[in-house]
Write an enzyme that holds these catalytic residues in place. Structure first.
Site, PDB file in Angstrom:
ATOM      1  N   ALA A  36      41.740  39.264  44.209  1.00 24.95           N
ATOM      2  CA  ALA A  36      42.143  40.076  43.095  1.00 24.95           C
ATOM      3  C   ALA A  36      43.594  40.397  42.967  1.00 24.95           C
ATOM      4  CB  ALA A  36      41.020  41.158  42.881  1.00 24.95           C
ATOM      5  N   LYS A  37      44.193  40.019  44.288  1.00 22.92           N
ATOM      6  CA  LYS A  37      45.633  40.602  44.326  1.00 22.92           C
ATOM      7  C   LYS A  37      46.567  39.676  43.651  1.00 22.92           C
ATOM      8  CE  LYS A  37      44.566  44.596  46.753  1.00 22.92           C
ATOM      9  NZ  LYS A  37      43.264  44.384  46.826  1.00 22.92           N
TER      10      LYS A  37
END
Length: 390
Positions: free
Chosen positions: A192-193
């Site tokens: 998700a980063k």
């Protein structure tokens, strides 16, 4: 402003009518080739590819050392270990974070103390930070904290300042990049980063003593006291097995080269959100200080509940019904049953954070998101707000 470069992605664009997630990794054929090459090498863990990845991370962060770990939580744990945090110690952090930040303190037998947040930036309020041994400042959503105030406090009171920068790689405070703003800076490379190694993390530091402790901690606490006899080793402190593989590091090296491009796409989308929502009667936008480069891991808004007939959770359910994967970052850490039972924390501890948490909504934001996807989010918001106007 409307132009977003196309990405050469593995897999096609989102099918309209399916759920738009709040985040998604961006992987292309070059990433896959890098991983495949690493898997064909002699070393697939703790080898030369990992060393190159660490050197590249350190250079990107403007520091001398980077030590990679299995994930961002392991990086936080190692930073607390390297700082010497132990039983009877206290560490200050924000309640508006994923539980990993505070959990790392608890792993060391220490007590997390929650300081309130600044209502404008949503980051830790330096004025609310009491005396302690360690401070873990969290760059919430990707906005670097006010390290120009936190670092002098740390030096004055002999704190070790740890920047939890899981959200903010690629960000900056003035001309200084995230990585060079604290004694240690922890990163996360979850999908998700802003960039990913699948799972992974790292700690950046300018201090050789801390770098050596970090390397020791990720390898069971093992030290080699006699270089002439490398087969001899000893363990004087309990470490862990937090080693990152070379094929994950290969993905990280490939992703790191694209980080600026990823940030540009995130920044354009985020600023477009802010332009479209600036005049909304139903949301407030967090502050965007001019001296900081926001890394835009998350795009969050604050609902104007006084103008809506429902609470935040009802709004999230309604957005999900419209195939918008809006969510919450985060439930306050001290409200989790574990923290209430172990440390006897209760309501009213951090009034500013509690007032913010009940109004927070995270909207989808990631590099491969199209303008059409973003327009879907904005239409869904308008529909939900029109339905629930007070």
């Amino acid at each position: 402003m409307e132009k977003l470069e196309k990405l050469a992605l593995v897999g096609g664009p989102r099918v309209r009518g399916t759920l738009l997630p709040y985040a998604r990794q961006t992987i292309d054929s070059g990433d896959i080739a890098s991983v495949s090459e690493a898997l064909s090498a002699d070393w697939i863990t703790q080898g030369p590819t990992l060393a190159r990845f660490e050197r590249s991370l350190a250079e990107r962060g403007g520091v001398k050392y980077a030590v990679a770990f299995t994930n961002g939580t392991a990086a936080l744990h190692a930073a607390c270990w390297a700082a010497g945090l132990g039983a009877g110690d206290r560490a200050i952090t924000t309640p508006l974070t994923f539980a990993s930040t505070a959990n790392a303190v608890v792993y060391q037998g220490a007590r997390p103390i929650f300081a309130d947040i600044d209502r404008e930036t949503l980051n830790l309020d330096p004025d609310a930070t009491p005396r302690t041994r360690v401070v873990l400042a969290v760059d919430f959503a990707g906005l670097p904290c006010d390290y120009d105030r936190l670092l002098p406090l740390a030096r004055e009171h002999e704190w070790i300042l740890i920047a939890d920068a899981a959200h903010s790689i690629g960000g900056a405070l003035g001309s200084r990049p995230v990585g060079a703003l604290a004694d240690m800076t922890t990163l996360s490379f979850h999908p998700a980063k802003q960039m990913t190694t699948g799972e992974g993390g790292a700690v950046l530091t300018d201090r050789e003593d801390l770098a050596e402790r970090l390397r020791t901690m990720r390898h069971h606490g093992i030290r080699h006291p006699d270089p002439a006899r490398p087969w001899r080793y000893e363990i004087t402190e309990l470490g862990n097995n937090y080693r990152l593989t070379d094929f994950q590091a290969a993905l990280g090296l490939s992703q790191l080269k694209k980080l600026d491009g990823f940030w540009q796409r995130r920044d354009r989308l985020a600023r477009r959100y802010r332009e479209r929502l600036a005049g909304s009667a139903f949301v407030e936008l967090p502050a965007l200080p001019s001296d900081r480069r926001h890394a835009w891991h998350l795009f969050v808004v604050l609902l104007r509940l006084d103008r809506l007939s429902v609470d935040r959770d009802t709004v999230l359910k309604a957005l999900r019904a419209e195939n918008i994967g809006a969510t919450l970052h985060y439930p306050l850490v001290y409200r989790h049953p574990f923290y209430q039972e172990r440390f006897k924390y209760g309501p009213g501890l951090c009034p500013a954070a509690e007032g913010v948490e009940e109004r927070l909504v995270t909207l989808p934001l990631f590099p491969r998101m199209s303008l059409e996807d973003q327009d879907d989010v904005l239409r869904a918001l308008a529909k939900v707000f029109a339905h629930y106007t007070r």
